[in-house]
Scaffold this motif. Sequence first.
Motif, PDB file in Angstrom:
ATOM      1  N   SER A 188       0.864  -1.186   0.000  1.00  0.00           N
ATOM      2  CA  SER A 188       0.000   0.000   0.000  1.00  0.00           C
ATOM      3  C   SER A 188       0.895   1.228   0.000  1.00  0.00           C
ATOM      4  CB  SER A 188      -0.870   0.051   1.259  1.00  0.00           C
ATOM      5  OG  SER A 188      -1.814  -0.988   1.274  1.00  0.00           O
ATOM      6  N   ASP A 219      -4.701  -0.721   6.114  1.00  0.00           N
ATOM      7  CA  ASP A 219      -5.488   0.246   5.344  1.00  0.00           C
ATOM      8  C   ASP A 219      -6.606   0.879   6.181  1.00  0.00           C
ATOM      9  OD1 ASP A 219      -3.894  -0.090   3.150  1.00  0.00           O
ATOM     10  OD2 ASP A 219      -5.258  -1.455   2.087  1.00  0.00           O
ATOM     11  N   LYS A 274       5.847   3.666   0.749  1.00  0.00           N
ATOM     12  CA  LYS A 274       5.394   2.298   0.483  1.00  0.00           C
ATOM     13  C   LYS A 274       5.440   1.436   1.729  1.00  0.00           C
ATOM     14  CE  LYS A 274       6.012   2.052  -4.297  1.00  0.00           C
ATOM     15  NZ  LYS A 274       7.014   2.174  -5.315  1.00  0.00           N
ATOM     16  N   TYR A 275       4.439   0.585   1.875  1.00  0.00           N
ATOM     17  CA  TYR A 275       4.380  -0.347   2.997  1.00  0.00           C
ATOM     18  C   TYR A 275       4.034  -1.735   2.462  1.00  0.00           C
ATOM     19  CZ  TYR A 275       4.475   3.968   5.597  1.00  0.00           C
ATOM     20  OH  TYR A 275       4.849   5.190   6.092  1.00  0.00           O
ATOM     21  N   VAL A 289       2.034   3.074  10.389  1.00  0.00           N
ATOM     22  CA  VAL A 289       3.268   3.631   9.817  1.00  0.00           C
ATOM     23  C   VAL A 289       4.333   3.754  10.913  1.00  0.00           C
ATOM     24  CG1 VAL A 289       2.132   4.907   7.960  1.00  0.00           C
ATOM     25  CG2 VAL A 289       2.581   6.063  10.142  1.00  0.00           C
ATOM     26  N   THR A 344      -9.732   6.733   9.601  1.00  0.00           N
ATOM     27  CA  THR A 344      -8.803   7.348  10.546  1.00  0.00           C
ATOM     28  C   THR A 344      -8.785   6.544  11.839  1.00  0.00           C
ATOM     29  OG1 THR A 344     -10.576   8.775  11.263  1.00  0.00           O
ATOM     30  CG2 THR A 344      -9.041   9.696   9.662  1.00  0.00           C
ATOM     31  N   GLN A 401      -2.841  -6.449   5.209  1.00  0.00           N
ATOM     32  CA  GLN A 401      -3.011  -5.215   4.447  1.00  0.00           C
ATOM     33  C   GLN A 401      -4.321  -4.508   4.836  1.00  0.00           C
ATOM     34  OE1 GLN A 401      -3.210  -5.587   0.126  1.00  0.00           O
ATOM     35  NE2 GLN A 401      -2.408  -3.505  -0.118  1.00  0.00           N
ATOM     36  N   TYR A 403       0.956   5.085   1.385  1.00  0.00           N
ATOM     37  CA  TYR A 403       0.275   6.025   2.268  1.00  0.00           C
ATOM     38  C   TYR A 403       1.155   7.254   2.448  1.00  0.00           C
ATOM     39  CZ  TYR A 403      -2.163   7.994   6.281  1.00  0.00           C
ATOM     40  OH  TYR A 403      -2.843   8.830   7.123  1.00  0.00           O
ATOM     41  N   LYS A 404       0.600   8.413   2.170  1.00  0.00           N
ATOM     42  CA  LYS A 404       1.334   9.686   2.240  1.00  0.00           C
ATOM     43  C   LYS A 404       2.687   9.576   1.540  1.00  0.00           C
ATOM     44  CE  LYS A 404      -0.846  11.716   6.325  1.00  0.00           C
ATOM     45  NZ  LYS A 404      -0.663  12.117   7.728  1.00  0.00           N
ATOM     46  N   GLU A 410      -6.291   1.704   9.403  1.00  0.00           N
ATOM     47  CA  GLU A 410      -5.706   2.675  10.343  1.00  0.00           C
ATOM     48  C   GLU A 410      -4.235   2.941   9.993  1.00  0.00           C
ATOM     49  OE1 GLU A 410      -7.307   2.046  14.718  1.00  0.00           O
ATOM     50  OE2 GLU A 410      -6.703   0.147  13.839  1.00  0.00           O
ATOM     51  N   PRO A 411      -3.994   3.444   8.779  1.00  0.00           N
ATOM     52  CA  PRO A 411      -2.585   3.595   8.368  1.00  0.00           C
ATOM     53  C   PRO A 411      -1.776   4.472   9.319  1.00  0.00           C
ATOM     54  CG  PRO A 411      -4.074   4.746   6.857  1.00  0.00           C
ATOM     55  CD  PRO A 411      -4.925   3.902   7.744  1.00  0.00           C
ATOM     56  N   GLU A 412      -2.406   5.490   9.850  1.00  0.00           N
ATOM     57  CA  GLU A 412      -1.674   6.431  10.696  1.00  0.00           C
ATOM     58  C   GLU A 412      -1.075   5.728  11.921  1.00  0.00           C
ATOM     59  OE1 GLU A 412      -0.205  10.019  10.415  1.00  0.00           O
ATOM     60  OE2 GLU A 412      -1.982   9.682   9.195  1.00  0.00           O
TER      61      GLU A 412
END
Lengths: 506, 118
Positions: free
Chosen positions: A424, A443, A430-431, A450, B2, A439, A426-427, A445-447
């Motif tokens: 994925s 996706d 790559k992850y 990371v 979020t 995954q 995000y900002k 809660e990516p924040e």
Amino acid sequence: MDMKVAKKKLGLKEKYRALTRDLGWDTTYQPKDAVFPYVGYEGIKIHDWDKWEDPFRLTMDAYWKYQAEKERKFYAIIDAHAQNNGHLNLTDARYLSALKIFLQAISPAEYASHKGFARTGREFPGVGTQVACQMQAIDEIRHAQTQIHAMSNYNRYYNGFHAFADTRDRIWYTSVARSFFDDAMSAGPFEFMIAIGFSFEYVLTNLLFVPFMSGAAYNGDMATVTFGFSAQSDEARHMTLGLECIKFMLEQDPDNLPIVQNWIDKWFWRGFRVLGLVSTMMDYMLPKRVMSWREAWDIYGVENGGALFKDLARYGIKPPKGWDDAEKAIDHMSHQFMLGLYQWSFGTAFHSWIPSEEDMNWLSAKYPDTFDKYYRPRWKHIKKLADAGTPFKNYGLAKLCQTCQLPTVFTEPDDPTLTCHRQSVYKGQKYHFCSDGCQHVFDNEPEKYVQAWLPMPQLFQEPINGDLGAWMEWVSLRDGKDNGDYAGSEDQRNFEAWRGLATTNQ
Amino acid sequence: MTVAAIREYIGVPRDSVENFGGKQIVYASWDRHLLFAAPFLLCLPPETPFRDLVAGPLTALVQADPDAVALDWTTVEWLKDNQPWAPDFDASLAANGIGHKDQLRFRTAGLNSLSAAA
Ligand SMILES: [Fe+2]
Ligand SMILES: [Fe+2]
């Protein structure tokens, strides 16, 4: 003369009320929301905390008495085990690898669980819930302590036990369990209860503890068996708490269902990845095996888990999203994982080994559709390399999954010959992931993810900067003692020599 | 989605390229060659010529596989971000568009000694 007033003894029911529900009060100096600030933000709606049922009706005084009795018995047996050289009753010192993984990855998880329940016990406003969580918090710290004490005796004789706290914090294969608990503890109190109380303690605990404790019994490890007995009655209480909690959430408000379902999906998959360690232990590390990982899954996963989700269907709960992918992975995961552990064994604080011909025959009988077709050829080649004096060491460190933090050793659900590649962005970064399940978790809660501290990329940052020797020192791994192949290890030599002294006249 | 939180929640990535002292992470793996349990993690300067990546660490790492002797780097098929892709062997990683944490895969049709056919 004083009159003696006969004190009326409280009945069980009254005593229970006095020692639990009556301990609560309505706040007056501060609004209730300010005293319990974390109970609302996850979106779970609770209308009546008094609807919480305490199935055990255990009061703190009874709990205290009961646990103290268990402690006395436990330490009496542990002392006897130490004094009588109980370690020489093991089937074989290869068994200790399972125990080392347990001490490095799972005992710290008990401690993490203690912290989590202590916190949720404070954060929930309902008294019944608070008391149940507090008792579990004390149980969990006791589990961590008794496990460490039970295994400390092995530390006097064998390698790999001496630095489990560093191993927990810094080495790579423990991060699957560590990140699991960090994830739960940094969630809100309701998610924590679904993560640990329900998914871990209810859905997955039998897959972790039953094989481990039976494995200990089968392999002559009285210390661990004793711990298992001492924890058993706690586990029954924990399972009930987890189930009560999910039912309570679902009965309180229909809006809670989608939130709870999402957590079940997430925590089932995260827990399933932790079980990767257990699968290799069952299929490869026990000199005398209890059952195969596949057989354990059929009993505790398919049968028990199936019945549970059937029961929860009346609330609208569906089986976890990753269930089918899990089923497809069962006949592969222990082999994929053990092949990884073997080739990276220069970086493990336990030993691994090439399965013997007899072991491989057992594996092909237990995994008739997969072992001979996919995994025996690899082991045979690895054996050939070892026999030629060029044992296989994979110094190409591994790509790790951003979510579960395991090396991405797993294959496509429908193609066991192809690594599962998922990524994925995000900002702008790559992850990578080991599976669709991991995954999805990212996706959502990516924040959060990371921020994952992934052991392999960290090795190339400060303070290690890619220096493998410095890394070993930093994780307290003693090269040539704690790591590598069991064949030729100090553990093997010592065990055989000491056992020889105990069982022969040499 | 979020993260549910009581106030604004911002995460700081732990693996940003700035943390690698001028180098970057590259992942590389040989499709259907699962003797190597997971893709390799390499940490290299972005100026590294692609040819050096292949002739250096990658060639060394794949030696344990019996197919390594027959491996012809000029004919392998490459994938980047899981899409077919053609590298320029003389250009650097950066000039080849290989970013931090990019995954390279290579395929060798017909060379599959240890792998059962899918
Ligand atoms: Fe526990
Ligand atoms: Fe994963």
